[in-house]
Design a protein around this motif. Structure first.
Motif: not given
Length: 449
Positions: A188-194
């Motif tokens: 995923y390009e964003g953070s783990q939380e995102e």
């Protein structure tokens, strides 16, 4: 009568069809034929020893040929080997059921036995389906599962699975299900939380639209096993439970691979204090000795089937060897060893000890990522480290690395280009070090050749 390796190889060719094995390639090579095992090693018929680094497909916690487990079977064999559980009971099955209820999440109060993890899943799906019918909501008959999931190879288990390589060929045999995205933070390009929040939103959107049709959601807690040993981001499983409660959907936890200490907790649900409505267990239940699995349910589900004969609520499902005395007896002995040897605590300690060794492997030029939770470890091979580009399927790079590891004295299996490392739970620091060194050497030699 003693057979030579060549004689056994020929009999293998003539009579045996091995599972998950392309027989042409297997028979063109020098097939591995196991004769015995002791501790964390197995020995082939030619006398060569190998580390059992995938615990005989993830199911051997205590090592091979444990005398305590052998004795439990011998003692039970002196009484009775098997009698049916259909309309009667037996002592080991009752006592094991009690132990399982005591060990598993508090919501789970009843135990239904079977012979394999896939059958345990089938039973859980049938229970969830009929539960809503008995409660006057027959429209809730669809199952929701995760993309890339694996729940076994029987028709129901394949229907809720999501690995095309394993399942696509059987498409016309399967019943329709709903699938939602599993959080893959490393893709995923964003953070783990995102990543986590996006997948949770997709799940809730599905519930908003279809919860009145959904009987249950089935999930592998904390780790997708056969899908590549993919770890859940923190908080995801707990939020899945919350959404199931909010929208009145049963939560089915497939702990066949993750259960009994493999992740550093007795059950993976414990990592986030999750209480499933139905839990499936198998693999390590009998210490890797005999095929016994179980589906555990809440009293709420059990009570939906409880009634007079004429009400037609009987759960018409069973297997000839359900609750087999030999299997249940050795399972009790295995659980005793968990306590005596403090197996779960050992996994927690050794998981930390091997992290520096895994970090060294992660730095190899063709290792994209090393994923770990307890003794569930996946080493992903990549063609290009900087771009994370994968090897083509036809290169069979994972299989080639595992074949080289076999030459070096270690037995494991790949999941495509992910090398699996799921050793027996009692493996010592030195044994783990030696196993990981063989894996490191095999990866380096094959990928950098």
């Amino acid at each position: 009568m003693t057979y030579t390796y060549e004689q056994l190889q020929e009999k293998n060719r003539r009579y045996l069809w091995n599972p998950f094995t392309q027989m042409k390639q297997y028979l063109e090579d020098e097939p591995l034929i196991i004769e015995s095992g002791s501790g964390v090693k197995v020995k082939d018929v030619r006398g060569k020893e190998y580390y059992d680094a995938n615990a005989s497909v993830w199911l051997n916690p205590h090592g091979h040929n444990r005398q305590e487990l052998n004795n439990a079977i011998i003692e039970q064999l002196g009484k009775i080997a098997h009698s049916t559980l259909l309309g009667s009971a037996n002592v080991p099955a009752i006592l094991l059921a009690e132990r399982l209820v005591q060990l598993t999440p508090e919501r789970l109060q009843k135990v239904f036995y079977s012979d394999s993890g896939a059958e345990a899943v089938e039973i859980g799906l049938k229970m969830a389906y009929l539960y809503w019918k008995h409660r006057g909501k027959p429209e809730k008959q669809t199952f929701l599962s995760m993309k890339n999931a694996y729940h076994g190879d029987t028709v129901g288990a394949v229907s809720v699975g999501g690995i095309d390589l394993f399942h696509q060929s059987f498409e016309k045999m399967l019943f329709p299900t709903e699938k939602v995205s599993y959080p893959y933070p490393y893709r995923y390009e964003g953070s783990q939380e995102e990543c986590r929040d996006a997948c949770l939103q997709e799940l809730e959107d599905c519930f908003i639209q279809k919860s009145n049709q959904i009987a249950g959601l089935i999930i592998e807690p904390m780790v997708q096993g056969a899908g590549g040993l993919i770890m859940m981001p923190s908080g995801f499983l707990k939020q899945v439970e919350h959404l199931c409660r909010k929208y009145d959907v049963l939560l089915l936890a497939d702990e066949v691979a993750t259960g009994f200490g493999r992740t550093g907790k007795m059950f993976a649900c414990e990592h986030e204090d999750v209480q499933p409505d139905i839990m499936m267990v198998g693999k390590k239940l009998t210490g890797g000795y005999l095929p016994v699995a179980a589906t555990l349910t809440s009293d709420r589900i059990y009570d939906a089937f409880y009634g007079e004969h004429e009400e037609g609520k009987t759960f018409y499902h069973g297997h000839s060897y359900t609750g087999n005395q030999l299997g249940c007896a050795v399972a009790i002995a295995s659980l005793n060893l968990y306590e005596k040897d403090q197996v779960v605590e050992h996994v927690q300690q050794m998981s930390e000890v091997i992290k520096p060794l895994l970090k060294e492997i992660a730095e190899l030029p063709h290792v994209g990522e090393v994923r770990q939770l307890g003794f569930m470890i996946g080493i992903e091979l990549v063609a290009n480290k900087s771009s994370r580009s994968a090897y083509g399927w036809s290169t069979a790079m994972g299989a080639k690395v595992c074949r080289r590891a076999l030459d070096l004295g270690l037995l494991t299996r790949p999941l495509d280009h992910v090398i699996t490392f799921l050793p027996p739970l009692v493996s010592s620091k030195e044994e783990l070090r030696e196993m990981l060194e063989i894996i490191r050497q095999a990866i380096q030699e094959v990928t950098e050749a």
